[in-house]
Design a protein around this motif. Structure first.
Motif, PDB file in Angstrom:
ATOM      1  N   ALA A 215       0.840  -1.202   0.000  1.00 38.67           N
ATOM      2  CA  ALA A 215       0.000   0.000   0.000  1.00 38.67           C
ATOM      3  C   ALA A 215       0.877   1.254   0.000  1.00 38.67           C
ATOM      4  O   ALA A 215       0.557   2.247  -0.668  1.00 38.67           O
ATOM      5  CB  ALA A 215      -0.930  -0.001   1.205  1.00 38.67           C
ATOM      6  N   ILE A 216       1.983   1.206   0.742  1.00 37.65           N
ATOM      7  CA  ILE A 216       2.915   2.335   0.757  1.00 37.65           C
ATOM      8  C   ILE A 216       3.533   2.526  -0.621  1.00 37.65           C
ATOM      9  O   ILE A 216       3.606   3.649  -1.150  1.00 37.65           O
ATOM     10  CB  ILE A 216       4.029   2.109   1.802  1.00 37.65           C
ATOM     11  CG1 ILE A 216       3.438   2.064   3.228  1.00 37.65           C
ATOM     12  CG2 ILE A 216       5.095   3.195   1.703  1.00 37.65           C
ATOM     13  CD1 ILE A 216       2.902   3.370   3.731  1.00 37.65           C
ATOM     14  N   SER A 217       3.977   1.433  -1.230  1.00 37.62           N
ATOM     15  CA  SER A 217       4.591   1.490  -2.564  1.00 37.62           C
ATOM     16  C   SER A 217       3.603   2.042  -3.586  1.00 37.62           C
ATOM     17  O   SER A 217       3.963   2.857  -4.449  1.00 37.62           O
ATOM     18  CB  SER A 217       5.070   0.105  -2.990  1.00 37.62           C
ATOM     19  OG  SER A 217       6.044  -0.400  -2.088  1.00 37.62           O
ATOM     20  N   ARG A 218       2.364   1.601  -3.507  1.00 39.53           N
ATOM     21  CA  ARG A 218       1.345   2.055  -4.451  1.00 39.53           C
ATOM     22  C   ARG A 218       1.071   3.552  -4.296  1.00 39.53           C
ATOM     23  O   ARG A 218       0.924   4.285  -5.280  1.00 39.53           O
ATOM     24  CB  ARG A 218       0.062   1.256  -4.248  1.00 39.53           C
ATOM     25  CG  ARG A 218      -1.035   1.584  -5.262  1.00 39.53           C
ATOM     26  CD  ARG A 218      -2.157   0.558  -5.213  1.00 39.53           C
ATOM     27  NE  ARG A 218      -2.736   0.429  -3.880  1.00 39.53           N
ATOM     28  CZ  ARG A 218      -2.569  -0.647  -3.085  1.00 39.53           C
ATOM     29  NH1 ARG A 218      -1.809  -1.656  -3.501  1.00 39.53           N
ATOM     30  NH2 ARG A 218      -3.121  -0.699  -1.907  1.00 39.53           N
ATOM     31  N   SER A 219       1.060   4.005  -3.054  1.00 36.12           N
ATOM     32  CA  SER A 219       0.817   5.424  -2.787  1.00 36.12           C
ATOM     33  C   SER A 219       1.935   6.289  -3.372  1.00 36.12           C
ATOM     34  O   SER A 219       1.673   7.333  -3.992  1.00 36.12           O
ATOM     35  CB  SER A 219       0.699   5.657  -1.278  1.00 36.12           C
ATOM     36  OG  SER A 219       0.450   7.017  -0.992  1.00 36.12           O
ATOM     37  N   ILE A 220       3.185   5.861  -3.196  1.00 35.94           N
ATOM     38  CA  ILE A 220       4.327   6.598  -3.760  1.00 35.94           C
ATOM     39  C   ILE A 220       4.279   6.583  -5.277  1.00 35.94           C
ATOM     40  O   ILE A 220       4.531   7.605  -5.944  1.00 35.94           O
ATOM     41  CB  ILE A 220       5.659   6.007  -3.253  1.00 35.94           C
ATOM     42  CG1 ILE A 220       5.772   6.158  -1.726  1.00 35.94           C
ATOM     43  CG2 ILE A 220       6.836   6.670  -3.951  1.00 35.94           C
ATOM     44  CD1 ILE A 220       5.803   7.579  -1.232  1.00 35.94           C
ATOM     45  N   ARG A 221       3.933   5.428  -5.853  1.00 34.58           N
ATOM     46  CA  ARG A 221       3.856   5.313  -7.307  1.00 34.58           C
ATOM     47  C   ARG A 221       2.775   6.242  -7.872  1.00 34.58           C
ATOM     48  O   ARG A 221       2.984   6.919  -8.883  1.00 34.58           O
ATOM     49  CB  ARG A 221       3.584   3.858  -7.703  1.00 34.58           C
ATOM     50  CG  ARG A 221       3.628   3.612  -9.202  1.00 34.58           C
ATOM     51  CD  ARG A 221       3.585   2.124  -9.524  1.00 34.58           C
ATOM     52  NE  ARG A 221       2.383   1.471  -8.998  1.00 34.58           N
ATOM     53  CZ  ARG A 221       2.378   0.632  -7.963  1.00 34.58           C
ATOM     54  NH1 ARG A 221       3.520   0.320  -7.350  1.00 34.58           N
ATOM     55  NH2 ARG A 221       1.248   0.076  -7.550  1.00 34.58           N
ATOM     56  N   ASP A 222       1.632   6.292  -7.208  1.00 29.17           N
ATOM     57  CA  ASP A 222       0.543   7.175  -7.663  1.00 29.17           C
ATOM     58  C   ASP A 222       0.977   8.636  -7.600  1.00 29.17           C
ATOM     59  O   ASP A 222       0.651   9.430  -8.503  1.00 29.17           O
ATOM     60  CB  ASP A 222      -0.700   6.978  -6.789  1.00 29.17           C
ATOM     61  CG  ASP A 222      -1.366   5.626  -7.013  1.00 29.17           C
ATOM     62  OD1 ASP A 222      -1.036   4.964  -8.017  1.00 29.17           O
ATOM     63  OD2 ASP A 222      -2.197   5.235  -6.173  1.00 29.17           O
ATOM     64  N   LEU A 223       1.707   8.991  -6.545  1.00 29.03           N
ATOM     65  CA  LEU A 223       2.150  10.377  -6.403  1.00 29.03           C
ATOM     66  C   LEU A 223       3.184  10.727  -7.477  1.00 29.03           C
ATOM     67  O   LEU A 223       3.151  11.831  -8.051  1.00 29.03           O
ATOM     68  CB  LEU A 223       2.732  10.589  -4.991  1.00 29.03           C
ATOM     69  CG  LEU A 223       3.066  12.020  -4.583  1.00 29.03           C
ATOM     70  CD1 LEU A 223       1.862  12.947  -4.722  1.00 29.03           C
ATOM     71  CD2 LEU A 223       3.589  12.048  -3.141  1.00 29.03           C
ATOM     72  N   GLU A 224       4.091   9.800  -7.749  1.00 28.84           N
ATOM     73  CA  GLU A 224       5.098  10.041  -8.804  1.00 28.84           C
ATOM     74  C   GLU A 224       4.444  10.191 -10.172  1.00 28.84           C
ATOM     75  O   GLU A 224       4.847  11.041 -10.981  1.00 28.84           O
ATOM     76  CB  GLU A 224       6.117   8.901  -8.814  1.00 28.84           C
ATOM     77  CG  GLU A 224       7.060   8.928  -7.609  1.00 28.84           C
ATOM     78  CD  GLU A 224       8.060   7.795  -7.621  1.00 28.84           C
ATOM     79  OE1 GLU A 224       9.177   7.978  -7.103  1.00 28.84           O
ATOM     80  OE2 GLU A 224       7.727   6.707  -8.148  1.00 28.84           O
ATOM     81  N   GLN A 225       3.410   9.397 -10.418  1.00 27.20           N
ATOM     82  CA  GLN A 225       2.697   9.519 -11.689  1.00 27.20           C
ATOM     83  C   GLN A 225       1.948  10.844 -11.763  1.00 27.20           C
ATOM     84  O   GLN A 225       1.879  11.467 -12.832  1.00 27.20           O
ATOM     85  CB  GLN A 225       1.717   8.346 -11.849  1.00 27.20           C
ATOM     86  CG  GLN A 225       2.409   7.001 -12.083  1.00 27.20           C
ATOM     87  CD  GLN A 225       1.430   5.840 -12.140  1.00 27.20           C
ATOM     88  OE1 GLN A 225       0.237   6.005 -11.863  1.00 27.20           O
ATOM     89  NE2 GLN A 225       1.934   4.665 -12.491  1.00 27.20           N
ATOM     90  N   ALA A 226       1.424  11.297 -10.651  1.00 27.35           N
ATOM     91  CA  ALA A 226       0.674  12.554 -10.638  1.00 27.35           C
ATOM     92  C   ALA A 226       1.574  13.748 -10.939  1.00 27.35           C
ATOM     93  O   ALA A 226       1.191  14.652 -11.690  1.00 27.35           O
ATOM     94  CB  ALA A 226      -0.007  12.736  -9.279  1.00 27.35           C
TER      95      ALA A 226
END
Length: 325
Positions: A40-51
């Motif tokens: 969940a932490i990894s996914r949150s960081i990935r979403d932020l980087e994509q944003a």
């Protein structure tokens, strides 16, 4: 980069996750702190980087570190969360004007004196207000607590002026050291005491009082004396008071402490004049930061209680101060 589009895609939760990962140094530790799974932490960081369209974290031998983009986003994100918390505190105050929360930091002598008296006075008027106090020396009070937005404001005597960029200060008073001894000290029985009479005594002085520009050093220099050779370096009031009780030590305390924490019969203030500190004791805030109503109440009470502490300011000393930026 379309700022408006990016802003709509950024979630506060993802910003919080990024800040926690940077603070913890690893996603595993961040997951434990936030009570989430590591995926969940990894996914949150990935979403932020994509944003934002940038890589925000990088791996190193010491763990995970922010990139320049990540560092900038974490730094600016602190301001976002700080303003949000301030808004929520203000809403709480509007819903219940007798409540609220104040976070501040100050030096130990102010804890025992002016700030402690202010807490007592404010709670007598607004018993549901919550006050959180931190303690430290001026460099930490400004560089850590204030600049990192860990507190609403600080009460401190800066070690230099002008203030750092982004900081503004309001002068409360210029502190003047008072020489203090215990009741068992032989100096108590003397009718006249000069600084030269104390030169061979054991002194208890804080780090700033030992500096060449301090009022203590200036007083000895003006009297043609070297600084005492027998010194215990400590900023703790408890340590000073304990050593004074032996009757063998001498210390100084700020004149601003005495009206609120009068040593009474336990100690004696000797009639020795010392110069004031070059820089004033100030309320220090971040420029353009909106403080809560409770913080404003606290500062107003500080001003009221500090008014009798004002002494003649040294020539050229500052009043209202802003950073040089």
């Amino acid at each position: 980069m379309d700022i408006t589009q990016v802003q709509r895609r950024i979630r506060l939760r993802d910003l919080e996750t990024l800040a926690t990962v940077v603070q913890a140094g690893s996603m595993r530790k961040a997951a434990q702190l936030m009570h989430l799974s590591q995926p969940a932490i990894s996914r949150s960081i990935r979403d932020l980087e994509q944003a934002v369209g940038c890589e925000l974290l990088q791996r190193s031998r010491g763990g995970i570190e922010p990139t320049l983009f990540g560092e900038a986003l974490v730094r600016r994100g602190r301001g976002v969360f700080d303003e949000l918390q301030g808004a929520l505190r203000e809403l709480a105050h509007l819903a219940d004007p007798g409540a609220g929360e104040v976070h501040l930091a100050c030096m130990e002598t102010l804890h025992a004196g002016l700030v402690g008296a202010c807490v007592e006075s404010l709670l007598a008027q607004h018993p549901r207000i919550r006050v959180v106090l931190e303690s430290g020396q001026a460099p930490d009070l400004i560089g850590l607590f204030l600049m990192q937005r860990l507190v609403d404001f600080t009460v401190a005597r800066p070690s230099e002026l002008p203030l750092p960029p982004g900081v503004e200060g309001e002068t409360l008073f210029h502190d003047v050291p008072r020489v203090l001894v215990g009741r068992a000290s032989p100096h108590v029985r003397r009718r006249k005491v000069r600084l030269a009479d104390l030169a061979e005594d054991h002194w208890v002085l804080g780090r700033t009082e030992l500096m060449a520009a301090s009022p203590v050093a200036r007083a000895f220099a003006e009297a043609g004396l070297a600084m005492p050779a027998r010194v215990t370096a400590s900023g703790s009031l408890h340590t000073r008071y304990r050593l004074l009780d032996t009757g063998r030590c001498v210390t100084v305390v700020p004149h601003s402490l005495l009206p609120f924490a009068n040593p009474g019969d336990r100690f004696r203030v000797l009639p020795i004049e010392m110069p004031a500190w070059e820089f004033p004791t100030m309320v220090l805030k971040l420029q353009h930061r909106v403080l809560s109503p409770a913080a404003h109440l606290f500062i107003d009470e500080l001003r009221r209680l500090a008014r009798p502490l004002a002494v003649d300011r040294p020539v050229g000393s500052p009043g209202q101060q802003r950073s040089s930026a």
